[in-house]
Design an enzyme around this catalytic site. Structure first.
Site, PDB file in Angstrom:
ATOM      1  N   TYR A 140      -1.490   9.245  17.538  1.00  0.00           N
ATOM      2  CA  TYR A 140      -2.468   8.160  17.574  1.00  0.00           C
ATOM      3  C   TYR A 140      -1.748   6.834  17.848  1.00  0.00           C
ATOM      4  O   TYR A 140      -2.093   6.100  18.788  1.00  0.00           O
ATOM      5  CB  TYR A 140      -3.232   8.093  16.245  1.00  0.00           C
ATOM      6  CG  TYR A 140      -4.021   6.824  16.072  1.00  0.00           C
ATOM      7  CD1 TYR A 140      -5.062   6.516  16.930  1.00  0.00           C
ATOM      8  CD2 TYR A 140      -3.708   5.915  15.054  1.00  0.00           C
ATOM      9  CE1 TYR A 140      -5.783   5.333  16.792  1.00  0.00           C
ATOM     10  CE2 TYR A 140      -4.415   4.741  14.902  1.00  0.00           C
ATOM     11  CZ  TYR A 140      -5.452   4.444  15.773  1.00  0.00           C
ATOM     12  OH  TYR A 140      -6.149   3.271  15.633  1.00  0.00           O
ATOM     13  N   LEU A 189     -10.792   5.112   3.192  1.00  0.00           N
ATOM     14  CA  LEU A 189     -10.852   4.978   1.739  1.00  0.00           C
ATOM     15  C   LEU A 189     -12.131   4.300   1.234  1.00  0.00           C
ATOM     16  O   LEU A 189     -12.826   4.859   0.375  1.00  0.00           O
ATOM     17  CB  LEU A 189      -9.617   4.203   1.250  1.00  0.00           C
ATOM     18  CG  LEU A 189      -9.569   3.986  -0.260  1.00  0.00           C
ATOM     19  CD1 LEU A 189      -9.450   5.308  -1.001  1.00  0.00           C
ATOM     20  CD2 LEU A 189      -8.425   3.049  -0.637  1.00  0.00           C
TER      21      LEU A 189
HETATM   22  N1  UDP Z   1      -6.744   7.344   0.869  1.00  0.00           N
HETATM   23  C1  UDP Z   1      -6.930   8.096  -0.288  1.00  0.00           C
HETATM   24  N2  UDP Z   1      -8.001   8.938  -0.351  1.00  0.00           N
HETATM   25  C2  UDP Z   1      -8.896   9.073   0.670  1.00  0.00           C
HETATM   26  C3  UDP Z   1      -8.707   8.305   1.845  1.00  0.00           C
HETATM   27  C4  UDP Z   1      -7.613   7.444   1.911  1.00  0.00           C
HETATM   28  O1  UDP Z   1      -6.147   8.015  -1.231  1.00  0.00           O
HETATM   29  O2  UDP Z   1      -9.834   9.867   0.553  1.00  0.00           O
HETATM   30  C5  UDP Z   1      -5.610   6.421   0.940  1.00  0.00           C
HETATM   31  C6  UDP Z   1      -4.665   6.699   2.108  1.00  0.00           C
HETATM   32  O3  UDP Z   1      -3.678   7.623   1.716  1.00  0.00           O
HETATM   33  C7  UDP Z   1      -4.117   5.305   2.395  1.00  0.00           C
HETATM   34  C8  UDP Z   1      -5.269   4.364   2.024  1.00  0.00           C
HETATM   35  O4  UDP Z   1      -6.134   5.138   1.175  1.00  0.00           O
HETATM   36  O5  UDP Z   1      -3.042   5.024   1.541  1.00  0.00           O
HETATM   37  C9  UDP Z   1      -6.068   3.903   3.217  1.00  0.00           C
HETATM   38  O6  UDP Z   1      -6.382   5.033   3.992  1.00  0.00           O
HETATM   39  P1  UDP Z   1      -7.415   4.984   5.193  1.00  0.00           P
HETATM   40  O7  UDP Z   1      -7.546   6.395   5.710  1.00  0.00           O
HETATM   41  O8  UDP Z   1      -8.658   4.302   4.754  1.00  0.00           O
HETATM   42  O9  UDP Z   1      -6.728   4.049   6.282  1.00  0.00           O
HETATM   43  P2  UDP Z   1      -5.252   4.115   6.948  1.00  0.00           P
HETATM   44  O10 UDP Z   1      -4.372   3.266   6.068  1.00  0.00           O
HETATM   45  O11 UDP Z   1      -4.833   5.549   7.011  1.00  0.00           O
HETATM   46  O12 UDP Z   1      -5.481   3.499   8.278  1.00  0.00           O
END
Ligand code: UDP
Length: 330
Positions: A140, A189
């Site tokens: 990505y 998240l």
């Molecule tokens: N995260 C989590 N549980 C979830 C989704 C995300 O703990 O169900 C954590 C993820 O590991 C990261 C943060 O939340 O540390 C933000 O993740 P998201 O997927 O929203 O955005 P990214 O940072 O990957 O672009």
């Protein structure tokens, strides 16, 4: 201006279309509705189609004078990109080349490109400024990095001017409640925490609580979708004036941990939120925080919804609307 918004039926694109309409621009949305929704496009012209369709692209540009393009259409899931890199190189890279070539053939030379913090890879330091080394660690991030790289060559060779905007964690929803995040499947998240609060999912799973951060969970820089859109509008105006390509990191410069997000969601919603701690998700850096001073100084960008509470309030308003829609008879 006539602005072509590619991916204008998606999460960020639909908020952008709304803002451009509010700025009295003529908007043409191109979207194949693979991840977007027709009813999220609140006005302007709508063309259903894909960037893979070169013929459609050429006729789109041939039939109208398009002054500028905003390109939001891409796949965004890091995990999926590791399993299915071909999807990402096809959609995010090859299809972007189709767009650039159609622009070039029809003399359209202004592009605002949705990029990502993932082009930086594992951070050497935070906050991350534009000078940070770019070593993306998943397909990505590589696909977005490649388009940024290609845009530099298209500027020098063909005079195609672009602004690349690297989003940190896009979130929140239209304050008026008309638009919001509707990814299927949802992986982000904040919407997932709010789905746990509303009861649409059973619990929120924390991906790792053993990171070297104050509470052990990952820290991210959450930036409101409307603030991202205002940066696009400012970037387009700057590009019209200066005709100089540029790149900006977009975030609030303030990091929040996963636990802080869950706690704030609990305060905003007043609902219990069940939490389950799971192992780390691969490819997650411990901390990602933007240094957005360049955008503040050069674009005069002034985020209006920088605090997490407001972001979650707007996202909660949207989640409650989704619950009402799910409950209403078809
Ligand atoms: N995260 C989590 N549980 C979830 C989704 C995300 O703990 O169900 C954590 C993820 O590991 C990261 C943060 O939340 O540390 C933000 O993740 P998201 O997927 O929203 O955005 P990214 O940072 O990957 O672009």
């Amino acid at each position: 201006m006539n602005v072509l918004v590619v991916g204008g039926a998606g999460y960020i694109g639909s908020h952008m279309v709304k803002m451009l309409l509010g700025e009295r621009q003529h908007v043409i949305t191109l979207d194949n509705l693979s991840g977007g929704y027709r009813d999220a496009v609140l006005g302007g012209e709508f063309v259903e189609g894909s960037l893979a369709d070169r013929g459609l692209l050429h006729s789109l540009f041939a039939l109208r004078r398009i002054d500028a393009v905003m390109h939001f259409a891409s796949f965004i899931q890091v995990g999926e990109s590791m399993r299915e890199p071909a999807l990402y190189y096809q959609n995010n890279l090859a299809n972007s080349l189709n767009l650039l070539d159609a622009m070039r053939s029809h003399g359209c030379n202004r592009l605002i490109f949705s990029s990502t913090a993932a082009i930086f890879g594992e951070p050497d330091y935070v906050p991350i400024d534009e000078a940070h080394p770019q070593l993306p660690i998943n397909p990505y991030g590589v696909s977005k990095w490649m388009v940024e790289r290609i845009l530099r060559d298209y500027d020098s060779a063909y005079g195609l001017k672009s602004v690349c905007l690297r989003y940190f964690n896009a979130c929140g929803a239209d304050p008026e409640g008309l638009l919001g995040e509707r990814h299927v499947p949802e992986t982000h998240l904040i919407p997932l925490v709010l789905q746990a609060a509303s009861g649409r999912v059973d619990a929120i799973r924390i991906f790792g609580d053993d990171y070297p951060t104050p509470d052990g969970t990952c820290v991210r820089d959450y930036v409101h979708v409307e603030d991202l859109c205002s940066a696009h509008w400012l970037a387009l105006n700057a590009l019209q004036k200066s005709s100089r390509s540029a790149a900006f990191n977009l975030g609030n410069g303030q990091g929040y941990s996963v636990r802080q997000v869950i706690d704030t969601a609990h305060e905003v919603t007043g609902r219990p939120i069940e939490v389950i701690v799971e192992p780390r998700r691969s490819g997650d850096p411990a901390r990602l925080v933007a240094d957005a001073r360049h955008a503040v100084d050069r674009l005069n960008w002034k985020p209006q919804h920088a605090d997490l509470q407001t972001i979650i309030e707007h996202a909660w308003q949207w989640e409650q609307k989704m619950v009402r829609i799910a409950a209403s008879p078809a």
